[in-house]
Design a protein around this motif. Structure first.
Motif, PDB file in Angstrom:
ATOM      1  N   GLY A  38      49.391  -3.893  35.320  1.00 26.26           N
ATOM      2  CA  GLY A  38      49.267  -4.646  36.781  1.00 26.26           C
ATOM      3  C   GLY A  38      50.486  -3.222  37.362  1.00 26.26           C
TER       4      GLY A  38
ATOM      5  N   ARG B 234      49.135  -9.655  41.949  1.00 27.61           N
ATOM      6  CA  ARG B 234      51.115 -10.162  42.559  1.00 27.61           C
ATOM      7  C   ARG B 234      52.025 -10.169  41.726  1.00 27.61           C
ATOM      8  NH1 ARG B 234      49.981 -16.053  40.676  1.00 27.61           N
ATOM      9  NH2 ARG B 234      49.226 -15.576  39.387  1.00 27.61           N
TER      10      ARG B 234
ATOM     11  N   HIS C 276      58.788  -3.720  36.352  1.00 28.62           N
ATOM     12  CA  HIS C 276      58.318  -5.140  35.270  1.00 28.62           C
ATOM     13  C   HIS C 276      59.978  -5.876  34.979  1.00 28.62           C
ATOM     14  CE1 HIS C 276      59.609  -2.663  31.688  1.00 28.62           C
ATOM     15  NE2 HIS C 276      59.241  -1.773  32.162  1.00 28.62           N
TER      16      HIS C 276
ATOM     17  N   LEU D  31      56.974 -10.119  37.623  1.00 30.93           N
ATOM     18  CA  LEU D  31      56.573 -10.720  36.742  1.00 30.93           C
ATOM     19  C   LEU D  31      55.057 -10.133  37.607  1.00 30.93           C
ATOM     20  CD1 LEU D  31      55.577 -11.628  33.725  1.00 30.93           C
ATOM     21  CD2 LEU D  31      55.069 -13.966  35.594  1.00 30.93           C
TER      22      LEU D  31
ATOM     23  N   ILE E 209      49.758  -7.351  30.000  1.00 28.54           N
ATOM     24  CA  ILE E 209      49.078  -7.313  31.199  1.00 28.54           C
ATOM     25  C   ILE E 209      50.345  -6.623  32.530  1.00 28.54           C
ATOM     26  CG2 ILE E 209      49.392  -9.594  33.426  1.00 28.54           C
ATOM     27  CD1 ILE E 209      48.906 -11.441  30.520  1.00 28.54           C
ATOM     28  N   GLN E 210      51.447  -6.214  32.040  1.00 26.20           N
ATOM     29  CA  GLN E 210      52.289  -5.836  33.079  1.00 26.20           C
ATOM     30  C   GLN E 210      52.128  -4.123  33.021  1.00 26.20           C
ATOM     31  OE1 GLN E 210      54.103  -8.414  33.920  1.00 26.20           O
ATOM     32  NE2 GLN E 210      56.427  -7.137  34.335  1.00 26.20           N
TER      33      GLN E 210
ATOM     34  N   ALA F  76      51.089 -10.695  27.452  1.00 26.09           N
ATOM     35  CA  ALA F  76      52.396 -10.135  27.765  1.00 26.09           C
ATOM     36  C   ALA F  76      52.563  -8.719  28.181  1.00 26.09           C
ATOM     37  CB  ALA F  76      53.769 -11.093  28.003  1.00 26.09           C
TER      38      ALA F  76
ATOM     39  N   ARG G 194      51.650  -9.663  37.587  1.00 28.83           N
ATOM     40  CA  ARG G 194      49.614  -9.915  37.454  1.00 28.83           C
ATOM     41  C   ARG G 194      48.864 -10.076  38.025  1.00 28.83           C
ATOM     42  NH1 ARG G 194      51.411 -15.292  34.746  1.00 28.83           N
ATOM     43  NH2 ARG G 194      53.332 -15.724  35.539  1.00 28.83           N
ATOM     44  N   THR G 195      47.969  -9.049  37.422  1.00 26.64           N
ATOM     45  CA  THR G 195      46.448  -9.461  38.256  1.00 26.64           C
ATOM     46  C   THR G 195      45.534 -10.705  38.244  1.00 26.64           C
ATOM     47  OG1 THR G 195      45.731  -9.074  35.972  1.00 26.64           O
ATOM     48  CG2 THR G 195      46.085  -6.879  37.210  1.00 26.64           C
ATOM     49  N   GLY G 196      44.816 -10.724  39.182  1.00 27.09           N
ATOM     50  CA  GLY G 196      44.110 -11.619  39.512  1.00 27.09           C
ATOM     51  C   GLY G 196      42.650 -11.413  39.858  1.00 27.09           C
TER      52      GLY G 196
END
Length: 331
Positions: free
Chosen positions: A32, A150, A128, A132, A28-29, A25, A134-136
């Motif tokens: 981003g 996002r 953060h 939240l 991911i943050q 997690a 997120r990369t897509g």
């Protein structure tokens, strides 16, 4: 503010994570945030030109932007191509707005807000705490294969955001502001874009410069920092938003000085402004109004002979909450 059931669920879920899941997690943050910093840097450090479309509800507007960067300097021209003609010229921190229909030029020495395709460069590291991130996947915009990002709000005081970024340059090509149900409130997207090509000097010249010099009114804003003992206080804070600037804006209006106070607050991504100015016509004490235009919400109220305006791309409850807490010191 009382914690919502949703926030409690998030807390319980995070508490139940294994060390591996927590590490994933955080990664991911962090990824981003790195993308967001690239967006902020690219808009300032790259030269580019293109056409983008702004949409809000049933309203749309097409603009041409030319941005030149180099040797520590920035020059930019933004021209609205439909509706009422407007042109904004930026040389570093000096911004000139040409309004042909009013035969008026407004000049300011500094501009706080970085508009599309830029982001505010400060405060990104704390996002953060409130989103939240997120990369897509990859999606195409204006012929570029873009990385999608996002940002989902962790509370009800801010909207969600979606970004489409060119991986090669880091430039933002499309941005959306979305409500709690994922509905798009506002969007900006390039339809044509050229990155890195030389910018000819004539592409940055104001279209209306000659006419403005001879016949138009030129209104130059005199900006000064507000002292800490300004008579206004903000009692209803919004979590994560901090004060970026506090200014007094003064204009010469037909020989008389017209002034207003201006504050800007931001969480590093979203921002809102507070304007306070003396009333020019009598109004009832406490008179209030509220208006929504896409993602933009505007609250107005009258207090002690002054008009207070709070506006920004925040949910209506956030703007109302902050506006209701503005008062005079000692009262």
């Amino acid at each position: 503010m009382r914690p919502s059931a949703f926030a409690c669920c998030i807390w319980l879920a995070v508490g139940a994570f294994s060390p591996l899941a927590r590490g994933q997690a955080v990664a991911i943050q962090t990824e981003g945030l790195q993308w967001l910093q690239r967006i902020a840097d690219a808009a300032e450090l790259l030269s580019y030109s293109g056409i983008f479309v702004y949409r809000s509800g049933n309203r749309s507007e097409t603009s041409r932007i030319v941005h030149q960067a180099g040797q520590g300097r920035q020059n930019e021209k933004l021209e609205v191509l439909d509706g009422s003609p407007r042109e904004v010229i930026r040389h570093d921190d000096e911004v000139s707005c040409y309004l042909p229909e009013n035969r008026l030029v407004i000049i300011e020495q500094r501009s706080v807000r970085r508009n599309f395709p830029g982001l505010l460069a400060n405060g990104l590291g704390n996002l953060h705490d409130h989103y939240l991130i997120r990369t897509g996947g990859t999606e195409r915009v204006a012929g570029f294969d873009c990385q999608t990002i996002r940002l989902e709000p962790r509370d009800g005081w801010r909207y969600g955001h979606r970004f489409w970024v060119d991986p090669a340059s880091g430039l933002l090509l499309k941005a959306e502001i979305v409500d709690a149900n994922g509905g798009v409130l506002e969007s900006m997207a390039f339809t044509d874009l050229h990155i890195g090509a030389p910018i000819p000097p004539e592409a940055l010249k104001p279209r209306y410069e000659a006419a403005a010099r001879e016949k138009w009114r030129i209104r130059r804003a005199k900006l000064s920092d507000l002292r800490e003992d300004a008579p206004w206080v903000f009692r209803s804070e919004l979590p994560g938003f901090r004060k970026l600037t506090a200014l007094r804006r003064a204009f010469d209006n037909e020989g008389k000085e017209a002034a207003m106070l201006h504050w800007v607050f931001s969480d590093g991504l979203a921002a809102f402004s507070v304007f306070i100015s003396p009333l020019t016509a009598p109004q009832e004490q406490g008179e209030e109004s509220f208006r929504t235009m896409g993602a933009l919400n505007i609250a107005k109220r009258v207090l002690g002979g002054y008009q207070i305006v709070v506006m920004g791309d925040l949910p209506p409850d956030a703007i109302r909450h902050f506006a209701a807490g503005i008062g005079m010191r000692g009262k």
